[in-house]
Design a protein around this motif. Structure first.
Motif, short mmCIF file in Angstrom:
data_model
loop_
_atom_site.label_atom_id
_atom_site.label_comp_id
_atom_site.label_asym_id
_atom_site.label_seq_id
_atom_site.Cartn_x
_atom_site.Cartn_y
_atom_site.Cartn_z
N LYS A 271 0.56 -14.10 8.77
CA LYS A 271 -0.47 -13.28 9.42
C LYS A 271 -0.05 -11.84 9.35
O LYS A 271 1.13 -11.52 9.38
N HIS A 272 -1.05 -10.97 9.29
CA HIS A 272 -0.77 -9.53 9.22
C HIS A 272 -1.63 -8.77 10.21
O HIS A 272 -2.80 -9.07 10.39
N TRP A 273 -1.00 -7.78 10.80
CA TRP A 273 -1.70 -6.83 11.65
C TRP A 273 -1.36 -5.44 11.14
O TRP A 273 -0.25 -5.19 10.68
N LYS A 274 -2.30 -4.56 11.23
CA LYS A 274 -2.08 -3.17 10.83
C LYS A 274 -2.05 -2.34 12.10
O LYS A 274 -2.94 -2.43 12.95
N ILE A 275 -0.99 -1.54 12.20
CA ILE A 275 -0.88 -0.62 13.33
C ILE A 275 -1.24 0.76 12.81
O ILE A 275 -0.69 1.24 11.83
N SER A 276 -2.19 1.38 13.48
CA SER A 276 -2.64 2.72 13.08
C SER A 276 -2.40 3.68 14.22
O SER A 276 -2.52 3.32 15.40
N LYS A 277 -2.08 4.90 13.86
CA LYS A 277 -1.91 5.96 14.86
C LYS A 277 -2.88 7.08 14.51
O LYS A 277 -2.94 7.53 13.38
N ASN A 278 -3.64 7.51 15.52
CA ASN A 278 -4.64 8.55 15.31
C ASN A 278 -4.52 9.60 16.41
O ASN A 278 -4.26 9.28 17.57
N LEU A 279 -4.75 10.83 16.03
CA LEU A 279 -4.76 11.92 16.99
C LEU A 279 -6.17 12.06 17.54
O LEU A 279 -7.13 12.24 16.80
N ASN A 280 -6.31 11.93 18.87
CA ASN A 280 -7.61 11.99 19.52
C ASN A 280 -7.50 12.97 20.69
O ASN A 280 -6.86 12.66 21.68
N ASN A 281 -8.13 14.13 20.56
CA ASN A 281 -8.07 15.17 21.60
C ASN A 281 -6.63 15.49 21.98
O ASN A 281 -6.26 15.46 23.16
N LEU B 156 -5.58 -8.42 10.07
CA LEU B 156 -6.15 -8.25 8.74
C LEU B 156 -6.63 -9.58 8.18
O LEU B 156 -5.96 -10.61 8.34
N ASN B 157 -7.78 -9.53 7.50
CA ASN B 157 -8.23 -10.72 6.77
C ASN B 157 -7.54 -10.75 5.41
O ASN B 157 -6.75 -9.85 5.08
N TYR B 158 -7.84 -11.75 4.61
CA TYR B 158 -7.15 -11.94 3.33
C TYR B 158 -7.29 -10.72 2.42
O TYR B 158 -6.30 -10.24 1.86
N GLN B 159 -8.49 -10.20 2.25
CA GLN B 159 -8.72 -9.04 1.37
C GLN B 159 -8.01 -7.79 1.90
O GLN B 159 -7.41 -7.04 1.13
N GLU B 160 -8.09 -7.57 3.21
CA GLU B 160 -7.41 -6.41 3.81
C GLU B 160 -5.90 -6.52 3.63
O GLU B 160 -5.22 -5.53 3.40
N ARG B 161 -5.40 -7.73 3.72
CA ARG B 161 -3.96 -7.97 3.52
C ARG B 161 -3.55 -7.55 2.11
O ARG B 161 -2.54 -6.86 1.93
N TYR C 140 -5.00 -5.44 0.15
CA TYR C 140 -5.11 -3.99 0.06
C TYR C 140 -3.91 -3.30 0.71
O TYR C 140 -3.33 -2.37 0.15
N GLU C 141 -3.50 -3.77 1.88
CA GLU C 141 -2.40 -3.14 2.60
C GLU C 141 -1.06 -3.33 1.87
O GLU C 141 -0.24 -2.41 1.82
N ILE C 142 -0.84 -4.51 1.31
CA ILE C 142 0.40 -4.73 0.56
C ILE C 142 0.41 -3.86 -0.69
O ILE C 142 1.42 -3.26 -1.03
N ALA C 143 -0.74 -3.76 -1.35
CA ALA C 143 -0.84 -2.87 -2.51
C ALA C 143 -0.61 -1.43 -2.11
O ALA C 143 0.06 -0.66 -2.84
N SER C 144 -1.08 -1.06 -0.94
CA SER C 144 -0.87 0.30 -0.43
C SER C 144 0.61 0.57 -0.16
O SER C 144 1.11 1.67 -0.42
N LEU C 145 1.33 -0.43 0.32
CA LEU C 145 2.77 -0.29 0.53
C LEU C 145 3.49 -0.05 -0.80
O LEU C 145 4.42 0.75 -0.87
N ILE C 146 3.05 -0.73 -1.83
CA ILE C 146 3.67 -0.58 -3.14
C ILE C 146 3.36 0.78 -3.74
O ILE C 146 4.24 1.47 -4.26
N SER C 147 2.11 1.20 -3.66
CA SER C 147 1.68 2.43 -4.34
C SER C 147 1.88 3.69 -3.51
O SER C 147 1.94 4.78 -4.07
N GLY C 148 1.96 3.54 -2.21
CA GLY C 148 2.07 4.71 -1.35
C GLY C 148 0.72 5.32 -1.08
O GLY C 148 0.56 6.36 -0.52
#
Length: 187
Positions: free
Chosen positions: A152-162, A172-177, A179-187
């Protein structure tokens, strides 16, 4: 005076147990080091008896954890000679050994793969996967090798709000997973 004598007697018994258990633990750790690409690494624990009148609630001895990365190197304090990656792998080994003694079955790793890549990261990922077969493992990682082994995968995001930094987490669902692993590889 009697209380001090009793303390010293009991502390010497505890010290013998500590030394014996430290030897057993370092043998187990040293057996695992080559599996995580620290082929010639060796850990040992050195005990020194405190001087009389310097005893404390922690007993009559002090210990130092010593480490060397090759057979030709001299032992030095682990905090001085171990790299970040080596410390991460030592932590992984110690946690994996401690799970054999613990009944809780939950292990949390916060970037235990820090500073690792390639074959070493793959070996760490496989070690974490092995631990997950008998324990619940939660791993915070930036390593594609480690993330790809998870069920299982969860994505932790940090955002600046006010002007306030907010964190959010989403499963994350299968497709999002993918994408995120590919993002880790590619930066």
């Amino acid at each position: 005076q009697q209380a001090l004598e009793n303390f010293i007697t009991e502390s010497k018994l505890i010290s013998k147990i500590r030394i014996n258990e430290a030897l057993k633990l370092t043998e187990k750790i040293n057996a695992e080091l080559p599996k995580l690409n620290i082929e010639q690494g060796e850990l040992k624990v050195e005990f020194k008896e405190k001087i009389e009148n310097d005893y404390s609630i922690n007993g009559i001895d002090e210990l130092d954890v010593l480490f060397r990365t090759s057979n030709k190197a001299t032992f030095s304090s682990v905090k001085k000679v171990a790299s970040g990656g080596e410390l991460s792998r030592l932590l992984l080994i110690i946690k994996s050994i401690s799970t054999q003694l613990s009944k809780d079955g939950i292990i949390i790793f916060d970037e235990v793969d820090s500073g690792l890549s390639g074959r070493v990261a793959e070996n760490v990922a496989n070690k974490i996967l092995e631990l997950s077969k008998k324990n619940q493992v939660i791993s915070i990682t930036h390593s594609a090798q480690v993330a790809s082994k998870a069920q299982k995968h969860w994505k932790i995001s940090k955002n600046l709000n006010n002007d306030c930094l907010e964190s959010s987490i989403s499963e994350l669902n299968y497709q999002e997973r993918i994408y995120e692993i590919a993002s880790l590889i590619s930066g």
